[in-house]
Design a protein around this motif. Structure first.
Motif, PDB file in Angstrom:
ATOM      1  N   MET A 161       0.836  -1.197   0.000  1.00  0.00           N
ATOM      2  CA  MET A 161       0.000   0.000   0.000  1.00  0.00           C
ATOM      3  C   MET A 161       0.871   1.246   0.000  1.00  0.00           C
ATOM      4  SD  MET A 161      -1.471  -0.089   3.934  1.00  0.00           S
ATOM      5  CE  MET A 161      -2.791   1.032   3.579  1.00  0.00           C
ATOM      6  N   THR A 190      -3.277   4.607  -1.839  1.00  0.00           N
ATOM      7  CA  THR A 190      -3.806   5.309  -0.664  1.00  0.00           C
ATOM      8  C   THR A 190      -3.954   6.788  -0.979  1.00  0.00           C
ATOM      9  OG1 THR A 190      -1.614   5.866   0.173  1.00  0.00           O
ATOM     10  CG2 THR A 190      -2.549   3.775   0.893  1.00  0.00           C
ATOM     11  N   PHE A 197      -2.221   6.147   6.848  1.00  0.00           N
ATOM     12  CA  PHE A 197      -2.041   4.816   6.245  1.00  0.00           C
ATOM     13  C   PHE A 197      -0.902   4.038   6.883  1.00  0.00           C
ATOM     14  CE2 PHE A 197       0.209   7.132   2.643  1.00  0.00           C
ATOM     15  CZ  PHE A 197       1.443   6.493   2.712  1.00  0.00           C
ATOM     16  N   ILE A 200      -2.782   2.414   9.631  1.00  0.00           N
ATOM     17  CA  ILE A 200      -3.612   1.324   9.106  1.00  0.00           C
ATOM     18  C   ILE A 200      -2.731   0.113   8.770  1.00  0.00           C
ATOM     19  CG2 ILE A 200      -4.993   0.640   7.081  1.00  0.00           C
ATOM     20  CD1 ILE A 200      -6.467   3.302   7.325  1.00  0.00           C
ATOM     21  N   VAL A 213       4.468  -1.126   3.262  1.00  0.00           N
ATOM     22  CA  VAL A 213       3.980   0.251   3.152  1.00  0.00           C
ATOM     23  C   VAL A 213       5.045   1.066   2.426  1.00  0.00           C
ATOM     24  CG1 VAL A 213       3.337   2.327   4.443  1.00  0.00           C
ATOM     25  CG2 VAL A 213       2.581   0.075   5.237  1.00  0.00           C
TER      26      VAL A 213
ATOM     27  N   GLU B 164      -7.930  11.110   8.962  1.00  0.00           N
ATOM     28  CA  GLU B 164      -7.279  10.312   7.923  1.00  0.00           C
ATOM     29  C   GLU B 164      -7.854   8.891   7.955  1.00  0.00           C
ATOM     30  OE1 GLU B 164      -3.017  10.551   7.750  1.00  0.00           O
ATOM     31  OE2 GLU B 164      -2.978  12.644   8.370  1.00  0.00           O
ATOM     32  N   MET B 168     -10.179   6.859   4.987  1.00  0.00           N
ATOM     33  CA  MET B 168      -9.830   5.566   4.379  1.00  0.00           C
ATOM     34  C   MET B 168     -10.822   4.469   4.778  1.00  0.00           C
ATOM     35  SD  MET B 168      -5.668   5.626   4.323  1.00  0.00           S
ATOM     36  CE  MET B 168      -5.428   6.692   5.731  1.00  0.00           C
TER      37      MET B 168
END
Lengths: 460, 331
Positions: A161, A190, A197, A200, A213, B164, B168
């Motif tokens: 990602m 993303t 992110f 995440i 990532v 954020e 997402m």
């Protein structure tokens, strides 16, 4: 008046490109803004527009030609009715293909007499794979992509990602082709929200996946550094060993070219400071591939620091199925007797260049590529210094709290009696990266500075 | 505090009501004991008590199924007890002993349980929100039908990374319930002094995330809202926001002198809105339990908490070798 149309620089790091296709032919009239050619850069295929109007007098570089250096004349533009000047027509340059860096770098022989300044005869060093292994030339970029593709084929829990990794095919083309092969479930574009992110990704790793990532550059990872350090690096410890975080954070790190202070920083020492992280910074394509495969399989968070300038460089990569390189094992690129040069990442390019210059002056340098900064192979460095009694470290990052500082401390603690001179740390200068070409050059480490440091520690 | 809503209550059995009562009382008594041990110097550092907020986590746990995940901030003891983690293990972590859930290396703010799907225990305000979205990302990737409860406070609701994560989570339809435990004070700052628009449940609107406000002093209202949110997520409709209005009786942490609010405000809340008294009333007026039954429950819970405190005092400190373990997982 006839003017030369020059090969354009279409990205900050482009030094040469492929003239993929001419969209005009000799005799065609072009207007300003007309698309004349397609040029493939290190990042993408770009359209090249005419700036002036005129007639294409002569095409100097045929389409399909690779490795055309920036500023090479590729065509002559003349005015209506004007002839192509004879001299210009003859300026056709044959581009020199960029020499691939041989994995087996020449190594200097030992010096019987330290006063000897005669050039040393090159000696072949052994590459770090079995003798007789077939190799192919590959760029660092291709090696990184292959590493990800191989690991994604092998483990369905591995996914990529990041910003522009999918449809754009990677801001630096590292993920080229991965979306086509693995689909949008596993190659995920993303939004531009690094902090979010990265978090995440860490959560997905807690949840049993193995995320890769990508940061478009590590400069942007500053937005996400809390998640990297507080969430990814510390959770295994804080949980008493229950909750690991198998994740790879990767992307280009360090200075590119002329992109200014906010886009030009080497974070090697920052991440190497953190217990719980593993930190990898490869130089060659084979190490980029083997180390990235190891990183993806590692059950810990791995910071994988690439370099934009190295992406396009070619190296020998062994044709070995499932080629991996273990962490914590430095690589000796050339053996030597007078001084130990310790570097990693792009610093290796300057270091090997310096070693060549030193060999010409009769100084035999042993060159060590640390490859991983955490774990750090201090044993190899100490063993080398016990032999050479001198050490110079080379890195692009800032001087205060550098990797070189740490190596110096380790050598003082563990090899003090072997040192015949203070260790010198060659680093980037202690300034934010300037934009001006001349200033930027001075801010970065050069092979000449390495040579000067070696002369200092060898008292020559 | 919003007026108590008289929304339709779910059908709830006497057994369920009793279970909520027990679970909430366990958290209350556990936290009171933790406060005592802190005062005795047996617990160090930060210690954030959950007293007053018990209905939030107990109500939502009632809406969860086996395998659903939860993640929260540093005010985490209640969440751990509610999802079934051992009180002794939690208390021994507070005292920094080897018998603690993190072997004494995490402390009050950092405990985890793979078995109970509890993913911490995070000390950086708001950081658990993207992490929770990431857990939900993994569930969606595996297509396993699980839901993640991601808890954070009204203070964290002002952190950028929360939005954020909202973006997402909505973009990718992640099965995550963002639970905003609005106890009205971000440390010592009242919500009206920190937050431009007080309706936190509307904070997802810009991302297309549905939200609702819930009375967090009423465990049945919380459970009902939780079930609705879980249903939404499990149906693949993406994230959901629950702003749960609650109140913490104690300070932000043990070292909080609480000068930012009046004693009367706290007292009024305790007397009029206590979530445990509320269930107690329901049990007694509904004749689901007698005073004696409740006394027995009280006694049993005190014994459990007392045993956890004994364990937490008797469990030895971690051996010094533990300093050097669990930094890296074995390759």
């Amino acid at each position: 008046m006839a003017t030369e149309i020059l090969m354009p620089a279409l990205s900050p790091t482009m030094e040469e490109g492929t003239l993929a296709k001419w969209l005009v032919k000799e005799g065609d009239t072009v207007q300003s803004g007309d698309i004349m050619a397609e040029i493939e850069t290190d990042k993408a295929t770009m359209e090249f527009e005419a700036v002036d109007e005129g007639v294409i007098g002569k095409i100097l570089i045929a389409e399909g030609t690779a490795d055309v250096k920036v500023n090479t004349a590729i065509a002559i533009l003349v005015e209506e009715g004007e002839d192509v000047p004879a001299a210009s027509a003859a300026t056709t340059q044959v581009p020199q293909p960029a020499a691939a860096v041989a994995e087996a770098a020449p190594a200097g022989g030992s010096l019987a007499n330290s006063g000897n300044t005669a050039p040393l005869a090159p000696v072949k060093a052994t590459p770090p794979w079995p003798e007789g292994t077939k190799t192919k030339k590959q760029t660092v970029r291709e090696a990184l992509r292959d590493a990800m593709a191989e690991e994604m084929r092998g483990d369905g829990d591995v996914f990529l990602m990041g910003e522009e990794v999918g449809e754009y095919q990677g801001a630096y083309k590292i993920s080229q082709g991965l979306l086509d092969e693995f689909g949008s479930k596993r190659v995920i574009d993303t939004p531009i929200t690094e902090h979010g992110f990265a978090g995440i990704g860490v959560g997905a790793a807690f949840g049993g996946l193995r995320p890769i990532v990508e940061f478009m550059t590590f400069n942007f990872a500053m937005q996400a550094i809390d998640q990297i350090i507080n969430s990814a690096a510390k959770t295994l410890y804080m949980s008493g060993g229950q909750m690991g975080c198998p994740i790879v954070f990767r992307g280009p790190n360090g200075a590119a070219a002329r992109v200014g202070a906010q886009h030009s920083q080497d974070y090697a020492a920052w991440y190497a400071h953190i217990p719980g992280l593993k930190v990898v910074m490869p130089y060659s394509a084979s190490d980029a591939k083997g180390l990235l495969k190891s990183a993806i399989r590692d059950p810990n968070p791995v910071i994988f620091l690439e370099n934009e300038i190295l992406y396009g460089r070619s190296f020998d990569v062994p044709l070995i199925d499932d080629y991996t390189v273990p962490f914590g094992k430095a690589r000796v690129w050339r053996e030597g007797t007078d001084v130990t040069l310790v570097s990693f990442g792009i610093g290796m390019a300057h270091t090997l260049e310096a070693a060549d210059k030193l060999a010409e002056q009769g100084i035999s340098a042993e060159v060590i590529d640390l490859r991983t900064l955490r774990p750090l192979d201090t044993d190899t460095v100490i063993a080398s210094v016990q032999k050479t009694n001198r050490c110079v470290t080379v890195e692009e990052g800032f001087p205060v709290g550098s990797i070189g500082n740490h190596i110096s401390a380790v050598l003082m603690e563990q090899a003090f009696d072997y040192l015949d001179a203070p260790v010198i740390n060659c680093t980037g200068k202690d300034v934010p990266m300037p934009y001006a070409a001349n200033l930027e050059k001075h801010a970065l480490i050069t092979s000449d500075e390495v040579v000067a440091a070696v002369k200092q520690v060898t008292y020559r | 505090m919003a007026a108590r809503k008289t929304t339709a209550k779910p059908n709830v059995s006497a057994d369920e009501l009793l279970a909520y009562y027990k679970d909430m009382l366990l958290i209350r008594r556990f936290e009171e004991k933790a406060g005592q041990l802190y005062g005795m110097g047996l617990i160090g550092g930060f210690c954030h008590l959950y007293i007053g907020q018990e209905a939030v986590v107990v109500g939502l746990e009632a809406a969860a199924e086996e395998g659903d995940k939860r993640i929260t901030s540093y005010r985490d003891h209640g969440h751990m007890l509610a999802c079934g983690m051992e009180p002794g293990g939690v208390m021994a972590e507070l005292t920094g002993r080897i018998g603690g859930l993190s072997k004494g290396k995490g402390g009050s703010m950092h405990m985890f349980s793979k078995e109970k799907h509890f993913y911490g225990g995070h000390g950086i305000v708001g950081a658990q929100v993207p992490l929770g979205a990431g857990l939900a990302f993994a569930d969606k990737y595996k297509d396993n039908g699980r839901v993640t409860f991601t808890y954070f406070g009204d203070g964290a609701a002002n952190q950028g990374q929360v939005y954020e994560a909202f973006n997402m989570a909505a973009l990718w339809d992640l099965p995550v319930i963002f639970v905003i435990e609005n106890n009205q004070y971000a440390m010592g700052t009242a919500q009206k002094r920190s937050t431009s628009t007080p309706e936190l449940y509307t904070r997802g609107e810009a991302f297309g995330i549905k939200g609702e406000v819930v009375d967090g002093m009423d465990v049945l209202a919380v459970k009902a809202a939780g079930e609705k949110a879980v249903k939404h997520c499990r149906a693949g409709k993406g994230p959901y926001i629950l702003e749960i209005k609650t109140y913490r009786y104690r300070g932000h942490s043990m070292s909080d002198p609480a000068k930012y609010r009046t004693r009367e405000e706290v007292q009024k809340m305790r007397e009029e809105r206590d979530p445990i008294d509320h269930v107690r009333d329901l049990l007694l007026t509904g004749k689901h339990a007698t005073e004696d039954d409740l006394k027995t429950i009280d006694k049993d819970i005190k014994a459990v908490v007392s045993a956890s405190a004994d364990f937490a005092r008797e469990s030895p400190e971690p051996p010094l070798e533990e300093l050097w373990t669990d930094i890296y997982a074995e390759v």
